[in-house]
Design an enzyme around this catalytic site. Sequence first.
Site, short mmCIF file in Angstrom:
data_model
loop_
_atom_site.label_atom_id
_atom_site.label_comp_id
_atom_site.label_asym_id
_atom_site.label_seq_id
_atom_site.Cartn_x
_atom_site.Cartn_y
_atom_site.Cartn_z
N CYS A 137 -5.65 15.16 -18.19
CA CYS A 137 -5.58 14.21 -19.31
C CYS A 137 -4.76 12.96 -18.98
CB CYS A 137 -5.03 14.90 -20.56
SG CYS A 137 -3.25 15.22 -20.50
N ASP A 139 6.13 4.71 -1.58
CA ASP A 139 7.57 4.87 -1.79
C ASP A 139 8.07 3.71 -2.64
OD1 ASP A 139 8.38 2.56 -0.13
OD2 ASP A 139 7.71 3.76 1.58
N CYS A 186 0.98 20.40 -17.10
CA CYS A 186 1.10 19.26 -18.01
C CYS A 186 1.65 19.74 -19.36
CB CYS A 186 -0.28 18.63 -18.19
SG CYS A 186 -0.38 17.45 -19.55
N GLN A 230 0.85 -1.19 0.00
CA GLN A 230 0.00 0.00 0.00
C GLN A 230 0.88 1.24 0.00
OE1 GLN A 230 -3.43 -0.49 3.02
NE2 GLN A 230 -2.01 -2.11 3.57
N ALA A 255 8.76 -4.73 11.99
CA ALA A 255 9.04 -5.51 10.78
C ALA A 255 10.54 -5.75 10.63
CB ALA A 255 8.50 -4.79 9.56
N CYS A 266 -1.37 19.34 -22.12
CA CYS A 266 -2.59 20.16 -22.13
C CYS A 266 -2.54 21.36 -21.20
CB CYS A 266 -3.81 19.29 -21.80
SG CYS A 266 -3.98 18.96 -20.02
N HIS A 275 -1.77 1.57 -3.95
CA HIS A 275 -2.13 2.98 -3.75
C HIS A 275 -1.24 3.93 -4.55
CE1 HIS A 275 -4.23 1.74 0.28
NE2 HIS A 275 -4.93 1.41 -0.81
N PRO A 301 3.69 -4.17 15.73
CA PRO A 301 3.96 -4.01 17.17
C PRO A 301 2.70 -3.87 18.01
CG PRO A 301 4.75 -2.08 15.92
CD PRO A 301 4.19 -3.04 14.93
C1 BJW Z 1 4.75 -1.05 12.33
C2 BJW Z 1 5.94 -0.46 12.62
C3 BJW Z 1 7.07 -1.23 12.40
C4 BJW Z 1 4.47 0.98 13.06
N1 BJW Z 1 6.93 -2.48 11.93
N2 BJW Z 1 4.63 -2.29 11.87
C5 BJW Z 1 -15.47 -0.86 2.49
C6 BJW Z 1 -15.79 -0.60 3.81
C7 BJW Z 1 -15.60 0.67 4.35
C8 BJW Z 1 -15.07 1.70 3.60
C9 BJW Z 1 -14.71 1.45 2.30
C10 BJW Z 1 -14.93 0.18 1.76
N3 BJW Z 1 -14.51 0.20 0.47
C11 BJW Z 1 -14.01 1.43 0.20
C12 BJW Z 1 -14.14 2.22 1.28
C13 BJW Z 1 -13.73 3.65 1.36
C14 BJW Z 1 -12.24 3.84 1.59
C15 BJW Z 1 -11.89 3.19 2.92
O1 BJW Z 1 -11.33 2.13 3.02
N4 BJW Z 1 -12.14 3.88 4.01
C16 BJW Z 1 -11.81 3.34 5.35
C17 BJW Z 1 -10.79 4.26 6.02
C18 BJW Z 1 -13.06 3.10 6.15
N5 BJW Z 1 -11.46 3.28 0.49
C19 BJW Z 1 -11.24 3.94 -0.63
O2 BJW Z 1 -11.73 5.05 -0.83
C20 BJW Z 1 -10.36 3.28 -1.69
N6 BJW Z 1 -11.02 3.33 -2.94
C21 BJW Z 1 -12.03 2.52 -3.28
O3 BJW Z 1 -12.46 1.68 -2.52
O4 BJW Z 1 -12.52 2.72 -4.55
C22 BJW Z 1 -13.79 2.14 -4.89
C23 BJW Z 1 -14.81 3.21 -4.65
C24 BJW Z 1 -14.86 4.29 -5.50
C25 BJW Z 1 -15.81 5.29 -5.29
C26 BJW Z 1 -16.67 5.20 -4.21
C27 BJW Z 1 -16.60 4.11 -3.34
C28 BJW Z 1 -15.66 3.11 -3.56
C29 BJW Z 1 -9.07 4.07 -1.86
C30 BJW Z 1 -8.20 4.03 -0.66
C31 BJW Z 1 -6.96 4.89 -0.90
C32 BJW Z 1 -6.10 5.03 0.33
N7 BJW Z 1 -5.18 6.08 0.14
C33 BJW Z 1 -4.21 6.37 1.18
C34 BJW Z 1 -3.45 7.63 0.79
C35 BJW Z 1 -2.47 7.32 -0.36
C36 BJW Z 1 -1.76 8.54 -0.77
C37 BJW Z 1 -0.81 9.03 0.28
O5 BJW Z 1 0.18 8.35 0.57
O6 BJW Z 1 -1.06 10.12 0.80
O7 BJW Z 1 -3.32 5.26 1.33
S1 BJW Z 1 -4.94 6.51 2.78
C38 BJW Z 1 -3.57 5.82 3.67
O8 BJW Z 1 -4.02 4.64 4.33
C39 BJW Z 1 -2.58 5.37 2.58
C40 BJW Z 1 -2.19 4.00 3.09
O9 BJW Z 1 -1.68 3.21 2.03
C41 BJW Z 1 -3.46 3.49 3.68
C42 BJW Z 1 -3.28 2.37 4.66
O10 BJW Z 1 -2.56 2.82 5.76
P1 BJW Z 1 -1.51 1.84 6.45
O11 BJW Z 1 -0.42 1.53 5.48
O12 BJW Z 1 -2.21 0.70 7.04
O13 BJW Z 1 -0.85 2.81 7.54
P2 BJW Z 1 -1.37 3.12 9.05
O14 BJW Z 1 -0.66 4.34 9.49
O15 BJW Z 1 -2.83 3.12 9.12
O16 BJW Z 1 -0.86 1.88 9.90
C43 BJW Z 1 0.51 1.65 10.14
C44 BJW Z 1 0.64 0.37 10.96
O17 BJW Z 1 2.02 0.07 11.07
C45 BJW Z 1 0.10 0.49 12.41
O18 BJW Z 1 -0.74 -0.62 12.65
C46 BJW Z 1 1.35 0.43 13.28
O19 BJW Z 1 1.14 -0.26 14.52
C47 BJW Z 1 2.28 -0.35 12.40
N8 BJW Z 1 3.70 -0.09 12.62
N9 BJW Z 1 5.65 0.84 13.10
C48 BJW Z 1 5.65 -2.95 11.69
N10 BJW Z 1 8.30 -0.73 12.67
ZN ZN Z 2 -2.77 17.11 -19.43
#
Ligand code: BJW
Ligand code: ZN
Length: 254
Positions: free
Chosen positions: A127, A101, A152, A98, A236, A155, A116, A219
Amino acid sequence: MPELLATLRAARHIVVMTGAGASAESGIPTFRDALTGLWANFDAASLATPDAFARDPELVWGWYEWRRMMALRAQPNAGHRAIAEMAAKAGRLTLITQNVDDLHERAGCASALHLHGSLHHPRCSACATPHALPPDIPDEPPGGRRLAPPACRACGGPVRPGVVWFGEYLPHAALAAAQAAAADCDVFFSVGTSALVYPAAELPHVARRAGAVVVQVNPGPTDLDAAAHHNLRGRAGEVLPRLVREAWSGADAP
Ligand code: BJW
Ligand code: ZN
């Protein structure tokens, strides 16, 4: 644990899915960790949505350029390297991330399914023409300052980060490949993700329903704890190298 090591050695297909926690030990902040997470200091809704970019492109572009600089300066950590090593030892390994980087690739993983998107592949918001960014790291990072997005070259429209925002569809090919891999694996690792964001959060459940052993490395507790067969509590960069060493050390010996 000995049972898990044997399962790993015998696995035909391992899937590893990573989240922000996998890059935390490289100095890249996670999203939801209470004190250090990006969203402890910034408002997600004002930055990671298409509406936010339409409303204030300079705020959003500046924030993503700051994060891109941070990613360029970061180095892969022991967890990234252990996953690359696991890919080399396992019969077959599919890496799903996800993260936006490129630290998995720089640690030696030939391919990762970027659910993502990527900080390094911006495109036109009008575009979709890809936009090349200078590969060099400027002396002064933008530091979260407002910054006008480039225009862009096809465009003239504003260039946007190549990431997937809330409410946007995930890249179809990567999601389809990730779903197929989850449904086909013997072991599914969920590493460093809070398992809250869909559809990525659904993948370990797809794997479990298909009969895979689900292993979580984190953790702290997450919503996946109850569905995981093994919850390996720790970082990790500590848990994964140990696991790879214990599973495969001597496995190549005659
Ligand atoms: C360690 C550690 C160490 C610390 N070792 N571990 C079904 C149900 C409910 C909602 C939805 C659903 N389907 C879709 C949705 C809506 C939405 C969603 O999921 N919302 C929820 C929040 C409820 N999803 C979407 O909108 C997605 N699109 C989609 O479904 O399209 C279809 C659609 C279209 C139109 C209408 C409806 C549906 C898109 C999701 C895009 C997510 N984007 C982001 C931002 C990316 C850009 C950016 O980087 O800015 O992606 S959000 C952010 O969260 C980012 C991450 O990839 C993502 C996940 O986060 P992640 O990686 O889990 O990080 P953290 O911080 O949450 O957790 C870190 C963990 O690491 C912690 O647990 C720590 O303990 C641990 N940790 N140190 C190991 N050393
Ligand atoms: Zn363009």
